[in-house]
Design a protein around this motif. Structure first.
Motif, PDB file in Angstrom:
ATOM      1  N   LYS A 169       0.962  -1.571   0.323  1.00  0.00           N
ATOM      2  CA  LYS A 169      -0.094  -0.088  -0.451  1.00  0.00           C
ATOM      3  C   LYS A 169       0.493   1.102   0.248  1.00  0.00           C
ATOM      4  N   MET A 170       0.913   1.922  -1.261  1.00  0.00           N
ATOM      5  CA  MET A 170       1.844   2.751  -1.994  1.00  0.00           C
ATOM      6  C   MET A 170       0.705   4.116  -1.671  1.00  0.00           C
ATOM      7  N   VAL A 171       1.484   5.690  -1.261  1.00  0.00           N
ATOM      8  CA  VAL A 171       0.409   6.489  -1.678  1.00  0.00           C
ATOM      9  C   VAL A 171       1.338   7.538  -1.904  1.00  0.00           C
ATOM     10  N   ALA A 172       1.362   8.583  -2.437  1.00  0.00           N
ATOM     11  CA  ALA A 172       2.159   9.997  -3.097  1.00  0.00           C
ATOM     12  C   ALA A 172       0.920  11.036  -2.285  1.00  0.00           C
ATOM     13  N   ILE A 173       1.402  12.044  -1.468  1.00  0.00           N
ATOM     14  CA  ILE A 173       1.289  13.173  -1.343  1.00  0.00           C
ATOM     15  C   ILE A 173       1.834  14.458  -1.713  1.00  0.00           C
ATOM     16  N   ASP A 174       1.047  15.418  -2.075  1.00  0.00           N
ATOM     17  CA  ASP A 174       1.581  16.788  -1.762  1.00  0.00           C
ATOM     18  C   ASP A 174       0.699  17.765  -1.309  1.00  0.00           C
ATOM     19  N   CYS A 175       1.373  18.889  -0.700  1.00  0.00           N
ATOM     20  CA  CYS A 175       0.086  20.089  -0.967  1.00  0.00           C
ATOM     21  C   CYS A 175       0.350  21.564  -0.642  1.00  0.00           C
ATOM     22  N   GLU A 176      -0.036  22.425  -0.878  1.00  0.00           N
ATOM     23  CA  GLU A 176       0.005  23.110  -1.102  1.00  0.00           C
ATOM     24  C   GLU A 176      -0.378  24.078   0.044  1.00  0.00           C
ATOM     25  N   MET A 177       0.695  25.508   0.498  1.00  0.00           N
ATOM     26  CA  MET A 177       0.441  25.776   1.438  1.00  0.00           C
ATOM     27  C   MET A 177      -0.074  27.596   0.916  1.00  0.00           C
ATOM     28  N   VAL A 178      -0.448  28.383   2.390  1.00  0.00           N
ATOM     29  CA  VAL A 178      -0.701  29.674   1.712  1.00  0.00           C
ATOM     30  C   VAL A 178      -0.046  30.396   3.673  1.00  0.00           C
ATOM     31  N   GLY A 179       0.479  31.884   3.152  1.00  0.00           N
ATOM     32  CA  GLY A 179       1.191  32.041   4.312  1.00  0.00           C
ATOM     33  C   GLY A 179       0.101  32.775   5.398  1.00  0.00           C
ATOM     34  N   THR A 180       0.022  32.169   6.187  1.00  0.00           N
ATOM     35  CA  THR A 180       0.077  33.259   7.861  1.00  0.00           C
ATOM     36  C   THR A 180       0.364  33.906   9.083  1.00  0.00           C
ATOM     37  N   ILE A 249       3.320   3.293   2.927  1.00  0.00           N
ATOM     38  CA  ILE A 249       4.780   3.557   2.397  1.00  0.00           C
ATOM     39  C   ILE A 249       4.086   5.413   1.538  1.00  0.00           C
ATOM     40  N   VAL A 250       4.131   6.700   2.739  1.00  0.00           N
ATOM     41  CA  VAL A 250       4.243   7.933   1.740  1.00  0.00           C
ATOM     42  C   VAL A 250       5.247   8.105   0.989  1.00  0.00           C
ATOM     43  N   VAL A 251       4.864   8.854  -0.578  1.00  0.00           N
ATOM     44  CA  VAL A 251       5.929   9.361  -1.797  1.00  0.00           C
ATOM     45  C   VAL A 251       5.696  10.849  -1.370  1.00  0.00           C
ATOM     46  N   GLY A 252       6.887  11.245  -1.072  1.00  0.00           N
ATOM     47  CA  GLY A 252       6.529  12.813  -1.294  1.00  0.00           C
ATOM     48  C   GLY A 252       7.843  13.486  -1.844  1.00  0.00           C
ATOM     49  N   HIS A 253       7.786  15.026  -2.853  1.00  0.00           N
ATOM     50  CA  HIS A 253       8.775  15.694  -2.823  1.00  0.00           C
ATOM     51  C   HIS A 253       9.551  16.181  -1.849  1.00  0.00           C
ATOM     52  N   ALA A 254      10.373  16.970  -1.335  1.00  0.00           N
ATOM     53  CA  ALA A 254      10.514  17.405   0.029  1.00  0.00           C
ATOM     54  C   ALA A 254       9.384  17.518   1.032  1.00  0.00           C
ATOM     55  N   VAL A 255       8.909  15.776   1.686  1.00  0.00           N
ATOM     56  CA  VAL A 255       7.807  15.715   2.390  1.00  0.00           C
ATOM     57  C   VAL A 255       7.346  15.849   3.322  1.00  0.00           C
ATOM     58  N   HIS A 256       8.867  16.231   3.981  1.00  0.00           N
ATOM     59  CA  HIS A 256       8.977  16.220   5.269  1.00  0.00           C
ATOM     60  C   HIS A 256       8.342  17.962   5.419  1.00  0.00           C
ATOM     61  N   ASN A 257       8.006  18.700   4.663  1.00  0.00           N
ATOM     62  CA  ASN A 257       7.106  19.913   4.717  1.00  0.00           C
ATOM     63  C   ASN A 257       6.323  19.976   4.256  1.00  0.00           C
ATOM     64  N   PHE A 259       4.650  17.223   6.089  1.00  0.00           N
ATOM     65  CA  PHE A 259       4.289  16.637   7.948  1.00  0.00           C
ATOM     66  C   PHE A 259       4.063  17.743   8.088  1.00  0.00           C
ATOM     67  N   LYS A 260       5.324  18.256   8.188  1.00  0.00           N
ATOM     68  CA  LYS A 260       5.055  19.954   8.820  1.00  0.00           C
ATOM     69  C   LYS A 260       3.861  21.173   9.364  1.00  0.00           C
ATOM     70  N   ALA A 261       3.169  20.750   8.192  1.00  0.00           N
ATOM     71  CA  ALA A 261       2.084  21.276   7.894  1.00  0.00           C
ATOM     72  C   ALA A 261       0.407  20.979   8.359  1.00  0.00           C
ATOM     73  N   LEU A 262       1.041  19.728   8.195  1.00  0.00           N
ATOM     74  CA  LEU A 262      -0.464  18.318   8.746  1.00  0.00           C
ATOM     75  C   LEU A 262      -0.315  18.515  10.131  1.00  0.00           C
TER      76      LEU A 262
END
Length: 344
Positions: A169-180, A249-257, A259-262
């Motif tokens: 079981k493998m997924v890929a994630i990508d998040c978009e952020m705004v400034g607060t 298993i979570v695949v991402g590019h610079a995925v630590h960012n 996870f930090k937003a989450l």
């Protein structure tokens, strides 16, 4: 008691008759056994009892006791009528039920030992024989279950082979952020997209941050004010996303960012960051320890343009590109991680 009754009825027999009677008995027993062996006489007799039954008739004068409990009148040569009547009575008595009766003890004179042995054998032959049932063949469950076990093992081998071909079981994630926060320097989650191993979209939602949005960062995030009108609250969206990521298993590019937003920490053993995979950099012709952008890797290795234009990034497009890049080095990188597991 039976011996005393016979002595009272007949009187004490002379020695010559006793010896002669024993000889007749031995001859009778021999003939009876011969007939039994040849099958003319059945051996099914009731077990003898010490006390005669009530309906048994007492012996009459001139009758002798048989082993099977019937009374037989010895034939007399002088009177033919009595002989005929005795044979008739013998036939009628044979039709009746045989009365079990113990034979009197033989005389202790000459030949008494042989007679005792014969009487003992006759007594044992009179006992009912119990038919012993043949032992039932025991069932052997392991032999019957052997084909089932073999088929089960065969299916297990198939499953194990299939599991080697089909990835976990493998997924890929990508998040978009705004400034607060002050001057919009705090990155807050505004959109999250999750795709499957084959690139199918599993989750794609706009998310309303808990704090006031200072900078939408539309140039990079693609988020605009109208997207926040019906956006999912951060607390609700976070619970939905973590439920989909747990145990996978979570695949991402610079995925630590992401996870930090989450506000979430995912195990390193289940994390695949395409920005820190040396084999992927080697394929792209970049230094192994360098952090290469997702846009450059996608263009070089997949020959596809992403993150173009002024409308901003698409988190779905970025997540799909990340999964395709990881597939290029999946086998090599998974073998490396198996030999060198990351420290948590």
């Amino acid at each position: 008691m039976s011996t005393l009754l016979l002595n009272l009825d007949f009187g004490e027999p002379p020695p010559k008759k006793a010896v002669e009677g024993n000889a007749k008995h031995r001859k009778f027993v021999k003939k009876r056994r011969l007939l039994e062996r040849r099958g003319f006489l059945s051996k099914k007799n009731q077990p003898p009892s010490k006390v005669p039954k009530l309906h048994s008739e007492p012996p009459k004068k001139g009758e002798t006791a048989q082993v099977d409990g019937t009374w037989k009148v010895p034939p007399r040569a002088k009177k033919k009528k009595n002989a005929a009547s005795s044979s008739g009575s013998e036939q009628s008595l044979d039709k009746k039920t045989a009365v079990p009766w113990l034979t009197p003890a033989p005389s202790q004179k000459a030949g008494s030992v042989v007679a005792a042995v014969d009487l003992l054998g006759e007594f044992q032959s009179a006992l009912p024989k119990i038919k012993s049932h043949p032992p039932r063949p025991q069932r052997n469950p392991p032999q019957k279950n052997a084909p089932q076990n073999s088929t089960q093992a065969h299916s297990d081998n198939k499953c194990s082979g299939a599991s080697q071909k089909v990835p976990k079981k493998m997924v890929a994630i990508d998040c978009e952020m705004v400034g607060t926060g002050p001057k919009g320097h705090v990155s807050s989650l505004a959109r999250c997209s999750i795709v499957s191993y084959n690139g199918d979209v599993l989750y794609d939602e706009y998310i309303l941050p808990p704090c006031h949005i200072v900078d939408y960062r539309t140039r990079w995030s693609g988020i605009r004010k109208q997207h926040m009108v019906n956006a999912t609250p951060f607390k609700v969206a976070r619970g939905q996303i973590l439920k989909m990521l747990t145990g996978k298993i979570v695949v991402g590019h610079a995925v630590h960012n992401d996870f930090k937003a989450l506000q979430y920490f995912h195990p390193k053993s289940l994390t695949r960051d395409t920005s820190h995979i040396p084999p992927l950099n080697r394929k792209a012709g970049c230094p192994e320890n360098a952090t290469v952008s997702l846009k450059h890797l996608t263009k070089t290795l997949l020959d596809r343009d992403i993150q173009v234009g002024k409308s901003g990034h698409s988190s779905v497009e970025d997540a799909q590109a990340t999964m395709e890049l990881y597939k290029l080095v999946e086998v090599e990188w998974e073998e490396h991680l198996a030999q060198n597991p990351p420290n948590e």
